[in-house]
Design a protein around this motif. Structure first.
Motif, PDB file in Angstrom:
ATOM      1  N   ILE A 190       0.840  -1.200   0.000  1.00  0.00           N
ATOM      2  CA  ILE A 190       0.000   0.000   0.000  1.00  0.00           C
ATOM      3  C   ILE A 190       0.874   1.249   0.000  1.00  0.00           C
ATOM      4  N   ILE A 191       1.883   1.254   0.861  1.00  0.00           N
ATOM      5  CA  ILE A 191       2.803   2.388   0.906  1.00  0.00           C
ATOM      6  C   ILE A 191       3.556   2.509  -0.408  1.00  0.00           C
ATOM      7  N   GLY A 192       3.951   1.358  -0.974  1.00  0.00           N
ATOM      8  CA  GLY A 192       4.663   1.372  -2.245  1.00  0.00           C
ATOM      9  C   GLY A 192       3.855   2.035  -3.346  1.00  0.00           C
ATOM     10  N   ALA A 193       2.572   1.696  -3.448  1.00  0.00           N
ATOM     11  CA  ALA A 193       1.720   2.293  -4.478  1.00  0.00           C
ATOM     12  C   ALA A 193       1.569   3.791  -4.253  1.00  0.00           C
ATOM     13  N   PHE A 194       1.388   4.189  -2.992  1.00  0.00           N
ATOM     14  CA  PHE A 194       1.225   5.604  -2.654  1.00  0.00           C
ATOM     15  C   PHE A 194       2.482   6.396  -3.007  1.00  0.00           C
ATOM     16  N   VAL A 195       3.638   5.879  -2.596  1.00  0.00           N
ATOM     17  CA  VAL A 195       4.900   6.551  -2.894  1.00  0.00           C
ATOM     18  C   VAL A 195       5.133   6.595  -4.399  1.00  0.00           C
ATOM     19  N   GLY A 196       4.760   5.529  -5.097  1.00  0.00           N
ATOM     20  CA  GLY A 196       4.922   5.494  -6.540  1.00  0.00           C
ATOM     21  C   GLY A 196       4.135   6.599  -7.234  1.00  0.00           C
ATOM     22  N   VAL A 197       2.891   6.799  -6.825  1.00  0.00           N
ATOM     23  CA  VAL A 197       2.078   7.872  -7.414  1.00  0.00           C
ATOM     24  C   VAL A 197       2.750   9.225  -7.194  1.00  0.00           C
ATOM     25  N   LEU A 198       3.278   9.444  -5.985  1.00  0.00           N
ATOM     26  CA  LEU A 198       3.975  10.699  -5.704  1.00  0.00           C
ATOM     27  C   LEU A 198       5.217  10.842  -6.573  1.00  0.00           C
ATOM     28  N   THR A 199       5.924   9.737  -6.771  1.00  0.00           N
ATOM     29  CA  THR A 199       7.114   9.763  -7.619  1.00  0.00           C
ATOM     30  C   THR A 199       6.770  10.254  -9.017  1.00  0.00           C
ATOM     31  N   GLY A 200       5.744   9.686  -9.601  1.00  0.00           N
ATOM     32  CA  GLY A 200       5.372  10.055 -10.951  1.00  0.00           C
ATOM     33  C   GLY A 200       4.748  11.429 -11.050  1.00  0.00           C
ATOM     34  N   PHE A 201       3.958  11.810 -10.060  1.00  0.00           N
ATOM     35  CA  PHE A 201       3.198  13.065 -10.166  1.00  0.00           C
ATOM     36  C   PHE A 201       4.035  14.297  -9.869  1.00  0.00           C
ATOM     37  N   VAL A 202       4.855  14.240  -8.820  1.00  0.00           N
ATOM     38  CA  VAL A 202       5.634  15.434  -8.457  1.00  0.00           C
ATOM     39  C   VAL A 202       7.133  15.246  -8.633  1.00  0.00           C
ATOM     40  N   GLY A 203       7.560  14.083  -9.139  1.00  0.00           N
ATOM     41  CA  GLY A 203       8.960  13.917  -9.513  1.00  0.00           C
ATOM     42  C   GLY A 203       9.911  13.620  -8.398  1.00  0.00           C
ATOM     43  N   VAL A 204       9.421  13.058  -7.302  1.00  0.00           N
ATOM     44  CA  VAL A 204      10.313  12.702  -6.208  1.00  0.00           C
ATOM     45  C   VAL A 204      10.615  11.212  -6.271  1.00  0.00           C
ATOM     46  N   GLY A 205      11.851  10.857  -5.995  1.00  0.00           N
ATOM     47  CA  GLY A 205      12.231   9.453  -6.036  1.00  0.00           C
ATOM     48  C   GLY A 205      11.541   8.637  -4.972  1.00  0.00           C
ATOM     49  N   GLY A 206      11.116   9.298  -3.894  1.00  0.00           N
ATOM     50  CA  GLY A 206      10.348   8.625  -2.861  1.00  0.00           C
ATOM     51  C   GLY A 206      11.103   8.355  -1.584  1.00  0.00           C
ATOM     52  N   GLY A 207      12.409   8.649  -1.547  1.00  0.00           N
ATOM     53  CA  GLY A 207      13.183   8.375  -0.334  1.00  0.00           C
ATOM     54  C   GLY A 207      12.670   9.107   0.882  1.00  0.00           C
ATOM     55  N   PHE A 208      12.117  10.305   0.676  1.00  0.00           N
ATOM     56  CA  PHE A 208      11.580  11.087   1.787  1.00  0.00           C
ATOM     57  C   PHE A 208      10.459  10.341   2.498  1.00  0.00           C
ATOM     58  N   ALA A 209       9.724   9.500   1.771  1.00  0.00           N
ATOM     59  CA  ALA A 209       8.645   8.721   2.368  1.00  0.00           C
ATOM     60  C   ALA A 209       9.059   7.279   2.609  1.00  0.00           C
ATOM     61  N   ILE A 210       9.918   6.737   1.754  1.00  0.00           N
ATOM     62  CA  ILE A 210      10.325   5.341   1.883  1.00  0.00           C
ATOM     63  C   ILE A 210      11.096   5.120   3.178  1.00  0.00           C
ATOM     64  N   VAL A 211      12.052   6.000   3.465  1.00  0.00           N
ATOM     65  CA  VAL A 211      12.875   5.812   4.670  1.00  0.00           C
ATOM     66  C   VAL A 211      12.033   5.824   5.940  1.00  0.00           C
ATOM     67  N   PRO A 212      11.181   6.860   6.172  1.00  0.00           N
ATOM     68  CA  PRO A 212      10.344   6.818   7.372  1.00  0.00           C
ATOM     69  C   PRO A 212       9.409   5.615   7.396  1.00  0.00           C
ATOM     70  N   ALA A 213       8.852   5.233   6.229  1.00  0.00           N
ATOM     71  CA  ALA A 213       7.936   4.095   6.186  1.00  0.00           C
ATOM     72  C   ALA A 213       8.636   2.803   6.592  1.00  0.00           C
ATOM     73  N   LEU A 214       9.842   2.599   6.073  1.00  0.00           N
ATOM     74  CA  LEU A 214      10.576   1.372   6.403  1.00  0.00           C
ATOM     75  C   LEU A 214      10.987   1.344   7.867  1.00  0.00           C
ATOM     76  N   VAL A 215      11.362   2.502   8.401  1.00  0.00           N
ATOM     77  CA  VAL A 215      11.802   2.567   9.798  1.00  0.00           C
ATOM     78  C   VAL A 215      10.621   2.485  10.760  1.00  0.00           C
ATOM     79  N   LEU A 216       9.599   3.327  10.520  1.00  0.00           N
ATOM     80  CA  LEU A 216       8.522   3.476  11.496  1.00  0.00           C
ATOM     81  C   LEU A 216       7.453   2.391  11.381  1.00  0.00           C
ATOM     82  N   LEU A 217       7.223   1.874  10.169  1.00  0.00           N
ATOM     83  CA  LEU A 217       6.157   0.894   9.985  1.00  0.00           C
ATOM     84  C   LEU A 217       6.673  -0.528   9.842  1.00  0.00           C
TER      85      LEU A 217
END
Length: 261
Positions: free
Chosen positions: A151-178
């Motif tokens: 679920i997080i992967g799909a969400f981060v992916g949409v952000l990657t494509g829409f606003v051009g972020v690689g996703g590390g800003f969300a991937i790192v906290p998600a992997l650590v906190l969740l």
């Protein structure tokens, strides 16, 4: 689109900042696109969609190269990556297609970019003291973790494509906190996922923009220098401090972007 003359002052400043993009990726496992998009828009004067596509190419390539020292240190969790990646790829391609809709202007994308950065930075700062030390355990005894990562992967992916972020800003906290992945392992895993996400998002922009390949390649080379240095510096820095610094860094860029859409 105005193309800057190679080796002009602005061109040189932009490429010095590209080294900082690499440092961010190598040291923090993310933040490369958070830097890349504003630099390409505000310093290199690229249109937003062109900056986003350029950022995805540069950050994806540099993340793949920056993965090397983390791989050598065995700080990449392939089980987490393979759970996360397929959904992120689909989301990234879909997000890039959403960016082609008529009502999605440069301002819409930049404001979306800044808003998301602000929310994630506040979450990261607030929970930085909770950094976990245990390894992720993604087996049948952890059904919540198995379910939440796609679920997080799909969400981060949409952000990657829409606003051009690689996703590390969300991937790192998600992997650590969740998912309970240790911070340094989350950084290495994030670089692999950023490369995959960025490639998928970039192909989604392929028919929307025309890139300045001279600028794109020179930017990637400068960022590569930074990311290799950052990857080795990460060995000597405490994970808890990394996460807190990451949060404040994202917050600062978010405020700047929202004030200058």
């Amino acid at each position: 689109m105005e193309i800057l003359a190679p080796f002009s002052l602005t061109w040189a400043i932009g490429h010095l900042l590209a080294v900082a993009i690499g440092l961010s990726l190598g040291l923090l496992g993310g933040g490369g696109s958070i830097l890349a998009v504003p630099i390409l828009v505000y310093v290199m004067s690229l249109p937003t969609k062109t900056a986003i596509a350029t950022s995805l190419f540069v950050v994806g390539l540099v993340s793949l190269i920056g993965l090397i020292p983390h791989w050598q240190q065995q700080q990449v969790n392939l089980k987490v990556a393979f759970t996360f990646a397929p959904f992120a790829m689909m989301g990234a391609y879909g997000g890039a297609q959403m960016a082609a809709l008529p009502f999605v202007t440069d301002t819409v994308q930049l404001v979306s970019f800044g808003t998301m950065m602000l929310l994630v930075s506040l979450l990261t700062i607030r929970k930085s003291h909770r950094t976990r030390s245990q390894r992720a355990d993604l087996d049948d005894s952890n059904p919540f973790k198995m379910a939440i990562l796609p679920i997080i992967g799909a969400f981060v992916g949409v952000l990657t494509g829409f606003v051009g972020v690689g996703g590390g800003f969300a991937i790192v906290p998600a992997l650590v906190l969740l998912a309970g992945v240790p911070m340094k392992e989350a950084i290495g895993t994030s670089l692999l996922l950023i490369a995959i996400n960025s490639a998928s998002g970039f192909f989604g922009y392929a028919n929307q923009v025309s890139l300045d390949w001279q600028l794109t390649i020179s930017f990637a080379v400068a960022a590569t220098v930074g990311t290799l240095l950052g990857g080795y510096l990460a060995q000597a820095i405490d994970a808890k401090h990394l996460q807190k610094s990451f949060g404040y860094f994202v917050f600062a860029v978010a405020v700047f972007t929202l004030l200058n859409p």
